[in-house]
Design an enzyme around this catalytic site. Structure first.
Site, short mmCIF file in Angstrom:
data_model
loop_
_atom_site.label_atom_id
_atom_site.label_comp_id
_atom_site.label_asym_id
_atom_site.label_seq_id
_atom_site.Cartn_x
_atom_site.Cartn_y
_atom_site.Cartn_z
N CYS A 24 0.85 -1.22 -0.05
CA CYS A 24 -0.04 0.14 0.16
C CYS A 24 0.87 1.27 -0.03
O CYS A 24 1.38 1.49 1.12
CB CYS A 24 -0.90 0.18 1.14
SG CYS A 24 -2.15 1.38 1.15
N GLU A 26 -3.18 0.24 -6.99
CA GLU A 26 -2.10 -0.51 -7.28
C GLU A 26 -1.67 -0.47 -8.65
O GLU A 26 -2.47 -0.12 -9.52
CB GLU A 26 -2.46 -2.13 -7.05
CG GLU A 26 -2.93 -2.30 -5.45
CD GLU A 26 -1.56 -2.63 -4.75
OE1 GLU A 26 -0.35 -2.63 -5.23
OE2 GLU A 26 -1.73 -2.96 -3.62
#
Length: 263
Positions: free
Chosen positions: A2, A134
């Site tokens: 993350c 992502e």
DNA sequence: CCAGACGTTGTT
DNA sequence: GTCTGG
DNA sequence: CCAGACGTTGTT
DNA sequence: GTCTGG
């Protein structure tokens, strides 16, 4: 893992979801990156110069000692909103630039690593979010995706925070986001994903009387993939200098929402 | 004992 | 600060 | 995470 | 290539 996320919800929604006593003040964020100031939810800290001497913050409360069950309706510990910098600087660090590299911490080992161990025991926090990004490499370069909960619901990233005192006496507060193995959806992108906690875990996670990190093990697991979805978005989001709704616009040409049920 | 580290991520 | 390695 | 830099000297 | 900054 993350390294970028969103908080598009309103302060009212955040205050309600996290049972905050005061309304936080922030604008929607579409592109929160390392090094930036992020809002966290933590156990209410003792006021430094407060007249009233609060005897032992709930240390003996039976409610706080038993695991929270079912919902997040009655926090055993009061919660506060705080602004901290993303990238944890351990309190003993010589140079605060180490924070640039400590934006994530492996949840499996955070209880023993020197840089995180103390924070894992005494300074856990929740980081309100409603999406994370992502990047997936393809022949045409890197394609960013926004990953969120179905219904675009608000959620909590599990985090740790710390305080660092500069030589000149200034206080720097920082945080890091814990990571776990990915569920199959996120595994399409990476071999790690952020640790997302369900509301029924909030109270235990924030409870400062829980100093045995092992008691939180049951919550260290990938969030269920069938509650999540991924959308290809514009590469406008790539630069942390960019903000606003353009960051989450569906990528040109795709418009595809790809989730666990599509093929 | 003192010195020195202390962290994560990516990927063919 | 606290742990590991020498 | 991605973007962007990546260096030294002198000197008032 | 690899590190720093955002």
């Amino acid at each position: 893992m993350c390294g970028r996320f969103t908080l598009r919800a309103t302060p009212e929604e955040v205050a309600n979801h996290f049972r905050l006593l005061d309304l936080p003040d922030f604008s929607p964020r579409y592109n929160i990156g390392p090094g930036q100031m992020v809002g966290i939810v933590r156990a209410q800290q003792a006021e430094p110069g407060a007249e009233e001497r609060t005897p032992e913050i709930n240390a003996a409360s039976p409610k706080s000692a038993s695991p929270a069950v079912g919902s997040d309706a009655e926090p055993a510990v009061k919660r506060e909103w705080a602004w901290v910098k993303w990238g944890l600087v351990p309190h003993w660090a010589e140079d605060p630039s180490v924070g640039n590299r400590l934006i994530n911490a492996r949840a499996e080992t955070v209880g023993t690593k020197p840089a995180f161990r103390t924070a894992a025991r005494y300074r856990r926090c929740l980081i309100p979010a409603d999406g994370f990004y992502e990047w997936k490499a393809s022949s045409r370069g890197k394609q960013p995706y926004l990953i969120r909960l179905r219904g675009d619901r608000l959620f909590a990233l599990a985090g740790l925070w710390d305080q660092w005192h500069s030589p000149t006496g200034e206080i720097l507060e920082t945080c890091t986001v814990l990571t776990v193995e990915p569920n199959p959806l996120v595994a399409r992108f990476h071999n790690r994903m952020p640790l997302i906690l369900p509301p029924e875990a909030y109270d235990l996670w924030l409870n400062p009387t829980i100093i045995q990190f092992d008691r939180l093990r049951e919550w260290i697991r990938p969030y269920p993939e069938d509650e999540m979805e991924a959308v290809a978005v514009s590469s406008y989001v790539n630069s942390t200098r960019h903000e606003g709704p353009r960051c989450v616009e569906p990528a040109a040409g795709t418009g595809t929402l790809f989730d666990n049920n599509s093929s």
